[in-house]
Scaffold this motif. Sequence first.
Motif, short mmCIF file in Angstrom:
data_model
loop_
_atom_site.label_atom_id
_atom_site.label_comp_id
_atom_site.label_asym_id
_atom_site.label_seq_id
_atom_site.Cartn_x
_atom_site.Cartn_y
_atom_site.Cartn_z
N ASN A 173 0.86 -1.17 0.00
CA ASN A 173 0.00 0.00 0.00
C ASN A 173 0.91 1.24 0.00
O ASN A 173 1.95 1.25 0.67
CB ASN A 173 -0.88 -0.01 1.24
CG ASN A 173 -1.83 1.17 1.29
OD1 ASN A 173 -1.46 2.28 1.66
ND2 ASN A 173 -3.09 0.94 0.93
N LEU A 181 -6.06 -4.49 0.91
CA LEU A 181 -4.76 -3.88 0.62
C LEU A 181 -4.97 -2.44 0.13
O LEU A 181 -4.30 -1.51 0.59
CB LEU A 181 -4.01 -4.69 -0.43
CG LEU A 181 -2.66 -4.11 -0.89
CD1 LEU A 181 -1.62 -4.19 0.23
CD2 LEU A 181 -2.15 -4.85 -2.13
N MET A 195 1.18 -7.66 0.28
CA MET A 195 0.78 -9.02 -0.07
C MET A 195 1.50 -9.46 -1.33
O MET A 195 1.98 -8.63 -2.11
CB MET A 195 -0.73 -9.13 -0.28
CG MET A 195 -1.27 -8.42 -1.50
SD MET A 195 -3.08 -8.61 -1.71
CE MET A 195 -3.19 -10.35 -2.19
N VAL A 207 -1.17 0.59 -5.76
CA VAL A 207 -0.22 -0.21 -4.98
C VAL A 207 1.17 -0.01 -5.58
O VAL A 207 1.31 0.35 -6.76
CB VAL A 207 -0.58 -1.71 -4.95
CG1 VAL A 207 -1.92 -1.94 -4.29
CG2 VAL A 207 -0.58 -2.30 -6.36
#
Length: 326
Positions: free
Chosen positions: A134, A197, A205, A221
Amino acid sequence: MQLLSGKGKSLLCAFAASVVSVSAFAQAWPTGTVTVVVPWPPGGPSDIAARPFAKSLTGTVGQTFVIDNRAGGGGNIGSAAVARAKPDGQTLLITSSAPIVINPSLYKNMTFDPLKDLAPISNLLRVPLVLVANPSVPAKNLKELIAHVQSKQGKFSFGSSGSGTPQHLTGELFNSVLKLDMIHVPYKGSAPAIADLLGGHIPIMFDSTIAIMPHIKSGKVVPIAVTGAKRSPLLPNVPTFAELGQPSLESYAWYGLFAPAGTPKDVIAKINAETVKFMKGPEFEKIRAETGSEFVGDTPENFGKFVQAESIKWGKVVKSSGATVD
């Protein structure tokens, strides 16, 4: 020249009949509708390979191929059904790696042994994973991420699409190799994990490139590194873990084709030949490009060796992590 006795003629005729019978069986495959079991819900990653496979072979071998999505038990239920099916090439399995090389170490009570009860035919797709964070995480590269995780002293978490998935176990491998102490947060699928997320509920992840690419492109992301042996054509500017000094973090979400053990070798060979021919076609080339997979069509023997090696590798990761679902 001495003629055969009556007994000799009978033996010769019986031998010839058996040869013709075996040959005819191989040439006749498939003898009717072929069921392709996918041990996951419809629309999942395994379907990406299974549905075009079924469509293509329906058009090339003269019989209908139907998909049977038989989900449950982390892929074990559908896989076990194929392991118990008649070994005649009429029931096949297309699955991700989990029920084949991860679940035997993860589940205490397996109703089948994948290495003994299923016959490998060919790898279909092998998709590298990508570690993403993130944007709120104060790390834009692997070195910064490791330092940040260590600073949290066991209070840093990572999400995955579910316990026992390649995404989960790759996170555990990451934990082990880099001597970190992250907490695993499992979800019921990739979509809810990605949603959390994006919402900042989990910081990082691992996921397959095809699942996370839209969010990388949108900047929602931050990609840190990919787990493939070489850079993904979908992410040419993102380094591999090997480039960053961590070659043991090579990992893939792979999907393969299997038949029940005991299926005649000539039938396996014919299925393999039809499969590899399909994989070289334009439709599947497009799928490979979209998923970031290299061409991985192989012989049953080589695919079997790959499966054996993967089973050993992930068995060690499960054991070291203490992961279980029972």
